[in-house]
Design a protein around this motif. Structure first.
Motif, PDB file in Angstrom:
ATOM      1  N   LEU A   3       0.838  -1.198   0.000  1.00 47.55           N
ATOM      2  CA  LEU A   3       0.000   0.000   0.000  1.00 47.55           C
ATOM      3  C   LEU A   3       0.872   1.246   0.000  1.00 47.55           C
ATOM      4  O   LEU A   3       1.698   1.445   0.894  1.00 47.55           O
ATOM      5  CB  LEU A   3      -0.919   0.022   1.228  1.00 47.55           C
ATOM      6  CG  LEU A   3      -1.819   1.258   1.369  1.00 47.55           C
ATOM      7  CD1 LEU A   3      -2.821   1.324   0.228  1.00 47.55           C
ATOM      8  CD2 LEU A   3      -2.538   1.254   2.720  1.00 47.55           C
ATOM      9  N   ARG A   4       0.680   2.099  -1.006  1.00 49.31           N
ATOM     10  CA  ARG A   4       1.411   3.353  -1.101  1.00 49.31           C
ATOM     11  C   ARG A   4       0.546   4.492  -0.553  1.00 49.31           C
ATOM     12  O   ARG A   4      -0.661   4.535  -0.764  1.00 49.31           O
ATOM     13  CB  ARG A   4       1.775   3.655  -2.553  1.00 49.31           C
ATOM     14  CG  ARG A   4       2.696   2.626  -3.203  1.00 49.31           C
ATOM     15  CD  ARG A   4       4.060   2.618  -2.561  1.00 49.31           C
ATOM     16  NE  ARG A   4       5.021   1.871  -3.357  1.00 49.31           N
ATOM     17  CZ  ARG A   4       6.276   1.632  -2.972  1.00 49.31           C
ATOM     18  NH1 ARG A   4       6.702   2.093  -1.804  1.00 49.31           N
ATOM     19  NH2 ARG A   4       7.093   0.934  -3.751  1.00 49.31           N
ATOM     20  N   VAL A  23      -7.705   2.762  -3.567  1.00 50.20           N
ATOM     21  CA  VAL A  23      -8.534   1.969  -2.650  1.00 50.20           C
ATOM     22  C   VAL A  23      -9.612   2.779  -1.946  1.00 50.20           C
ATOM     23  O   VAL A  23     -10.515   2.205  -1.352  1.00 50.20           O
ATOM     24  CB  VAL A  23      -7.672   1.260  -1.581  1.00 50.20           C
ATOM     25  CG1 VAL A  23      -6.694   0.327  -2.251  1.00 50.20           C
ATOM     26  CG2 VAL A  23      -6.954   2.260  -0.685  1.00 50.20           C
ATOM     27  N   ALA A  42      -1.385  -1.107  -4.235  1.00 48.31           N
ATOM     28  CA  ALA A  42      -2.569  -0.267  -4.028  1.00 48.31           C
ATOM     29  C   ALA A  42      -2.113   1.106  -3.552  1.00 48.31           C
ATOM     30  O   ALA A  42      -0.968   1.293  -3.122  1.00 48.31           O
ATOM     31  CB  ALA A  42      -3.516  -0.905  -3.019  1.00 48.31           C
ATOM     32  N   SER A  44      -3.604   4.727  -1.423  1.00 49.81           N
ATOM     33  CA  SER A  44      -4.588   5.519  -0.698  1.00 49.81           C
ATOM     34  C   SER A  44      -4.166   6.983  -0.728  1.00 49.81           C
ATOM     35  O   SER A  44      -2.972   7.299  -0.638  1.00 49.81           O
ATOM     36  CB  SER A  44      -4.697   5.050   0.754  1.00 49.81           C
ATOM     37  OG  SER A  44      -5.441   5.973   1.527  1.00 49.81           O
TER      38      SER A  44
END
Length: 241
Positions: A3-4, A23, A42, A44
């Motif tokens: 997750l970035r 996301v 992904a 956010s």
């Protein structure tokens, strides 16, 4: 899944170019990922300043629904307050609801505000209309609008497990000369219909004009809800000089 959390627009563009999947609040995609498998990468926007602003004329896409307060017009605030449960509103985002959801509870409110969308693609960010955002499923950064004279929102009760509840959103806008226009958007099932007409002093004439357009195809109960909401909004607008 990696997750970035980009902190700048350029960084977000870089992750998009790498194939990162946006996301939102993940309230709508988590079950699908558990069933079908998680993406490798992904992203956010919860750390991106441009996506977290909230204030007069602006609402960021990463703002959580429970954070939508009286800094935005009543129609947006009421729409956000009636989405799901408290737990959902503490996780779901503005952008996820408008772009990722089939219900799009905030869409009628955004439409009557005549909101413009700032979107992000791999090589730039730019402003466009909501129709393009939905058609191309762009990554939404923020919504912008001009402050309306008055707004209103109504969601009718609906049985659990049945069709989505009817939503009626209204807003009266004034141009530089003071001329007023009424914008109405209705969610009936999964379809959203919108119309604009002069916001005259006679509510009956205004609602008759709306019935002559696409909103006239709505079921009788829905048309009655539109008339009631429009009459209320026009009455409140008449008191604002």
């Amino acid at each position: 899944m990696l997750l970035r959390l980009p902190t700048s627009v350029s960084e977000a563009q870089e992750y998009l170019a790498q194939g990162a999947v946006p996301v939102g609040g993940a309230t709508l995609v988590w079950a699908g990922w558990q069933r079908d498998g998680f993406p490798e990468l992904a992203m956010s926007l919860r750390k991106l300043p441009e996506a977290n602003e909230i204030g007069p004329g602006r609402l960021g896409a990463a703002v959580l629904l429970h954070q939508v307060d009286d800094r935005v017009p009543e129609v947006l605030r009421a729409a956000a307050a009636t989405v799901g449960t408290g737990a959902v509103r503490r996780a779901a985002t503005v952008g996820g609801n408008i772009v990722g959801s089939t219900l799009r509870c905030l869409l009628p409110a955004a439409l009557v505000l005549d909101a413009r969308a700032t979107v992000l693609v791999q090589d730039r960010s730019y402003e466009t209309d909501l129709g393009e955002v939905l058609a191309k499923r762009h990554l939404l950064l923020a919504l912008r609008w001009n402050t309306p004279v008055v707004t209103g929102y109504r969601k009718l009760p609906a049985a659990a497990g049945g069709p989505p509840p009817l939503v009626v959103a209204c807003a009266v806008h004034a141009d530089d000369s003071g001329h007023r226009r009424l914008r109405v958007a209705v969610r009936d099932g999964y379809e959203v219909l919108g119309e604009t007409t002069d916001a005259g002093p006679d509510a009956g004439q205004v609602t008759d004009a709306l019935d002559a357009g696409p909103l006239g195809s709505l079921p009788a109960e829905a048309r009655a809800a539109v008339r009631e909401q429009v009459t209320d909004v026009l009455a409140r607008a008449a008191a604002v000089h």
